[in-house]
Design a protein around this motif. Sequence first.
Motif, PDB file in Angstrom:
ATOM      1  N   GLY A   5       3.815  -1.995   0.512  1.00 52.70           N
ATOM      2  CA  GLY A   5       3.929  -0.682  -0.121  1.00 52.70           C
ATOM      3  C   GLY A   5       2.858  -0.378  -1.138  1.00 52.70           C
ATOM      4  O   GLY A   5       3.039   0.488  -1.996  1.00 52.70           O
ATOM      5  N   LEU A   6       1.724  -1.051  -1.040  1.00 51.17           N
ATOM      6  CA  LEU A   6       0.648  -0.859  -2.009  1.00 51.17           C
ATOM      7  C   LEU A   6      -0.426   0.112  -1.524  1.00 51.17           C
ATOM      8  O   LEU A   6      -1.449   0.276  -2.179  1.00 51.17           O
ATOM      9  CB  LEU A   6       0.000  -2.204  -2.337  1.00 51.17           C
ATOM     10  N   ALA A   7      -0.180   0.780  -0.374  1.00 56.46           N
ATOM     11  CA  ALA A   7      -1.135   1.748   0.154  1.00 56.46           C
ATOM     12  C   ALA A   7      -0.548   3.146   0.089  1.00 56.46           C
ATOM     13  O   ALA A   7       0.646   3.350   0.376  1.00 56.46           O
ATOM     14  CB  ALA A   7      -1.510   1.396   1.585  1.00 56.46           C
ATOM     15  N   LEU A   8      -1.374   4.106  -0.289  1.00 57.96           N
ATOM     16  CA  LEU A   8      -0.975   5.508  -0.331  1.00 57.96           C
ATOM     17  C   LEU A   8      -1.957   6.341   0.471  1.00 57.96           C
ATOM     18  O   LEU A   8      -3.169   6.054   0.476  1.00 57.96           O
ATOM     19  CB  LEU A   8      -0.932   6.040  -1.769  1.00 57.96           C
ATOM     20  N   VAL A   9      -1.458   7.381   1.136  1.00 59.36           N
ATOM     21  CA  VAL A   9      -2.293   8.367   1.807  1.00 59.36           C
ATOM     22  C   VAL A   9      -1.847   9.738   1.320  1.00 59.36           C
ATOM     23  O   VAL A   9      -0.682  10.107   1.490  1.00 59.36           O
ATOM     24  CB  VAL A   9      -2.169   8.262   3.343  1.00 59.36           C
ATOM     25  N   ASP A  10      -2.758  10.453   0.673  1.00 59.23           N
ATOM     26  CA  ASP A  10      -2.439  11.739   0.038  1.00 59.23           C
ATOM     27  C   ASP A  10      -1.232  11.616  -0.888  1.00 59.23           C
ATOM     28  O   ASP A  10      -0.339  12.484  -0.939  1.00 59.23           O
ATOM     29  CB  ASP A  10      -2.195  12.817   1.096  1.00 59.23           C
ATOM     30  N   GLY A  11      -1.187  10.505  -1.633  1.00 61.94           N
ATOM     31  CA  GLY A  11      -0.149  10.309  -2.635  1.00 61.94           C
ATOM     32  C   GLY A  11       1.159   9.770  -2.115  1.00 61.94           C
ATOM     33  O   GLY A  11       2.055   9.459  -2.911  1.00 61.94           O
ATOM     34  N   GLU A  12       1.301   9.616  -0.820  1.00 62.12           N
ATOM     35  CA  GLU A  12       2.535   9.118  -0.229  1.00 62.12           C
ATOM     36  C   GLU A  12       2.368   7.653   0.179  1.00 62.12           C
ATOM     37  O   GLU A  12       1.384   7.288   0.825  1.00 62.12           O
ATOM     38  CB  GLU A  12       2.920   9.945   1.005  1.00 62.12           C
ATOM     39  N   VAL A  13       3.356   6.827  -0.197  1.00 63.35           N
ATOM     40  CA  VAL A  13       3.322   5.424   0.178  1.00 63.35           C
ATOM     41  C   VAL A  13       3.502   5.289   1.687  1.00 63.35           C
ATOM     42  O   VAL A  13       4.350   5.955   2.288  1.00 63.35           O
ATOM     43  CB  VAL A  13       4.423   4.636  -0.551  1.00 63.35           C
ATOM     44  N   THR A  14       2.692   4.455   2.290  1.00 68.95           N
ATOM     45  CA  THR A  14       2.871   4.154   3.709  1.00 68.95           C
ATOM     46  C   THR A  14       2.811   2.654   3.900  1.00 68.95           C
ATOM     47  O   THR A  14       2.027   1.962   3.248  1.00 68.95           O
ATOM     48  CB  THR A  14       1.793   4.831   4.577  1.00 68.95           C
ATOM     49  N   THR A  15       3.670   2.152   4.757  1.00 70.45           N
ATOM     50  CA  THR A  15       3.690   0.709   5.054  1.00 70.45           C
ATOM     51  C   THR A  15       3.244   0.428   6.474  1.00 70.45           C
ATOM     52  O   THR A  15       3.399  -0.687   6.968  1.00 70.45           O
ATOM     53  CB  THR A  15       5.116   0.160   4.844  1.00 70.45           C
ATOM     54  N   LYS A  16       2.715   1.433   7.144  1.00 69.86           N
ATOM     55  CA  LYS A  16       2.315   1.303   8.545  1.00 69.86           C
ATOM     56  C   LYS A  16       0.804   1.137   8.653  1.00 69.86           C
ATOM     57  O   LYS A  16       0.044   2.075   8.402  1.00 69.86           O
ATOM     58  CB  LYS A  16       2.767   2.524   9.348  1.00 69.86           C
ATOM     59  N   GLY A  17       0.384  -0.035   9.050  1.00 66.49           N
ATOM     60  CA  GLY A  17      -1.044  -0.278   9.195  1.00 66.49           C
ATOM     61  C   GLY A  17      -1.675   0.476  10.336  1.00 66.49           C
ATOM     62  O   GLY A  17      -2.893   0.712  10.342  1.00 66.49           O
ATOM     63  N   ASN A  18      -0.848   0.889  11.329  1.00 65.71           N
ATOM     64  CA  ASN A  18      -1.408   1.597  12.480  1.00 65.71           C
ATOM     65  C   ASN A  18      -1.482   3.108  12.282  1.00 65.71           C
ATOM     66  O   ASN A  18      -1.792   3.846  13.216  1.00 65.71           O
ATOM     67  CB  ASN A  18      -0.615   1.280  13.739  1.00 65.71           C
ATOM     68  N   LEU A  19      -1.196   3.581  11.071  1.00 70.16           N
ATOM     69  CA  LEU A  19      -1.289   5.019  10.784  1.00 70.16           C
ATOM     70  C   LEU A  19      -2.716   5.502  11.017  1.00 70.16           C
ATOM     71  O   LEU A  19      -3.670   4.913  10.505  1.00 70.16           O
ATOM     72  CB  LEU A  19      -0.872   5.290   9.342  1.00 70.16           C
ATOM     73  N   LYS A  20      -2.887   6.565  11.788  1.00 68.13           N
ATOM     74  CA  LYS A  20      -4.217   7.131  12.047  1.00 68.13           C
ATOM     75  C   LYS A  20      -4.588   8.097  10.918  1.00 68.13           C
ATOM     76  O   LYS A  20      -3.807   9.008  10.589  1.00 68.13           O
ATOM     77  CB  LYS A  20      -4.233   7.872  13.389  1.00 68.13           C
ATOM     78  N   LEU A  21      -5.753   7.905  10.349  1.00 63.86           N
ATOM     79  CA  LEU A  21      -6.216   8.733   9.232  1.00 63.86           C
ATOM     80  C   LEU A  21      -6.847  10.022   9.735  1.00 63.86           C
ATOM     81  O   LEU A  21      -7.389  10.081  10.840  1.00 63.86           O
ATOM     82  CB  LEU A  21      -7.229   7.965   8.394  1.00 63.86           C
ATOM     83  N   ALA A  22      -6.782  11.053   8.893  1.00 66.39           N
ATOM     84  CA  ALA A  22      -7.373  12.346   9.210  1.00 66.39           C
ATOM     85  C   ALA A  22      -8.449  12.674   8.187  1.00 66.39           C
ATOM     86  O   ALA A  22      -8.388  12.243   7.029  1.00 66.39           O
ATOM     87  CB  ALA A  22      -6.302  13.441   9.219  1.00 66.39           C
ATOM     88  N   ARG A  23      -9.414  13.433   8.611  1.00 68.63           N
ATOM     89  CA  ARG A  23     -10.527  13.814   7.732  1.00 68.63           C
ATOM     90  C   ARG A  23     -10.003  14.536   6.497  1.00 68.63           C
ATOM     91  O   ARG A  23      -9.129  15.395   6.564  1.00 68.63           O
ATOM     92  CB  ARG A  23     -11.477  14.720   8.487  1.00 68.63           C
TER      93      ARG A  23
END
Length: 562
Positions: free
Chosen positions: A48-66
């Motif tokens: 739980g130490l990763a955030l994307v646009d301020g939201e915690v995510t625990t999924k390493g396979n999450l695809k990032l967007a520009r």
Amino acid sequence: MTNEKSEQRWERTVTLSDAGTRLDKFWGRELAGEGVSRGRVKGWIESGLALVDGEVTTKGNLKLARGQVAVIRAAAPEADPLGPASPPEPVSGDIEAVYEDEHMLVIVKPAGLTVHPAPSEPGPTLVNLLIHQWPDIAAENSGMDPQRPGIVHRLDKDTSGLMAVARTESARLALSASFAGHETFKVYLALVHGRPELAEGVIDAPMGRHPTHKTLMAVLPKGGREARSDYRVLWTGPRGLASLAAVRIHTGRTHQIRVHMAHIGHPLIGDAAYGPRENAEWSRRPDRLAGLAPRQMLHAFYLSVPHPVTGEPVTRWLAPPEDFRALLAGLTRECLRVGIVGMPGGGKSALLKALRDMGRPCFSADECVAGLYGPGGDGAAMIRQRFGGNYTLDDGSVDKRALFAAMCASEGMRREVMDMIHPMVRHQCEAFFQAHRDEPVAYAEVPLLLEGGWHKTGAVDLVAGVRCPEAKRTGELRELRRLPPEVLAVFDSWQWPEADKLAACDLVVDNDRGLAELADGARRLDQAALTAWERRNREAADRMDALWPELAAELDAVRNPA
């Protein structure tokens, strides 16, 4: 660039080239240079130490967007899913400190030394040497990050120069805040290919990961992070081969100076990553310069940081190391280029032969033209293309008698031929000087050197003139060459009068007796040229020695304007 706070935190804005990349792969790549493994990144995400646009995510396979903002924090050692990495061991060495107190150091990082351990560079590193020489910096004594104790900013492995190092955790926090807040003043010395068009300028060009080469950085038209560098050219070498620039960085992006200087067309000498074409050409040079750039030639010259306790500026400057200065000296110590001129039939060729017999490299424009006019010569091909077969013999060479007659009959024709042939001669003469760069002196006999303005454009360093009595030149010497008087008169009419030629010369050799006396004149000319070469080298070395304190004083004034 790492945004390092007290808890070890990194932040990135996703660029177009990274859109669609898995979160774990993205951070694995971004942190590889930090010594962080992919497995450790995966564990941090799952914790739980990763955030994307301020939201915690625990999924390493999450695809990032520009455009998304990705953040990741390092787990505390006791909470790290892979357990704490082994701390670096002390390694004996000799790191020089130019400032030292109980809170911080300013040290001299040698080129070739990585700052801290990483999977690709286990050691020994600067950290290994620091904790041996200053044991209080080690994590068990200071409470700092075990892998990078004291490190608040970094220099590339092959960059030399000044670095600030913290000795306590509180000093590390204060210094890190100063670097993050752009409260520091950093100026580097860079040796770059060529001569920048502007003597000074601002490079405001956002940077990010290279769209195709993920281990490199690049200027990005969209999605890059702010990156600004100011540069000033301090010196340019002979013929514009290379320049010394002072570069101040206002931001601390990875490889910023290397990327920015390459962006304006002048990559660092020795930088194979950001100047591959220039570096390949440099490595193929026929002279000793090819071996004088074992690394990218970048040196952290000037550093001013607020003291972590008092807030007073700690300011130091450091002259570049031996390899940097050796290249500077090598750029300056090229052969002295001496042009030889004189009236037609006055003894120029005899003087050149005497110099050649002494072992000096010599170039003859007449011999060059003979080659250009011969079968397969570039000059013969151009004349055939321009004038058809009117002045071409059966073997493809130039019919010199017919061409000379046409040039005598038409001034326009003469100028046209000269405009074709002279650039070829100059090109071959330049190649001759380059091939003999490591010699102290090289000579080029070029009858129309002054008329062509070579002495005004840096093609030669000195001009030596041959002075010959008119009666001797038009009498016995003309007869030796079997030159009709009317032909000699034509040659004379195409050149400056002797008085004007000699007035434009730096040195004069008299040819008023015999060949033995002319050979003595050649030796005196050569000695004078050697003296001029040594004087030029000595003056260049003195200028460089004086440059470092002068530049430091200028930077002091910029940092503390009156």
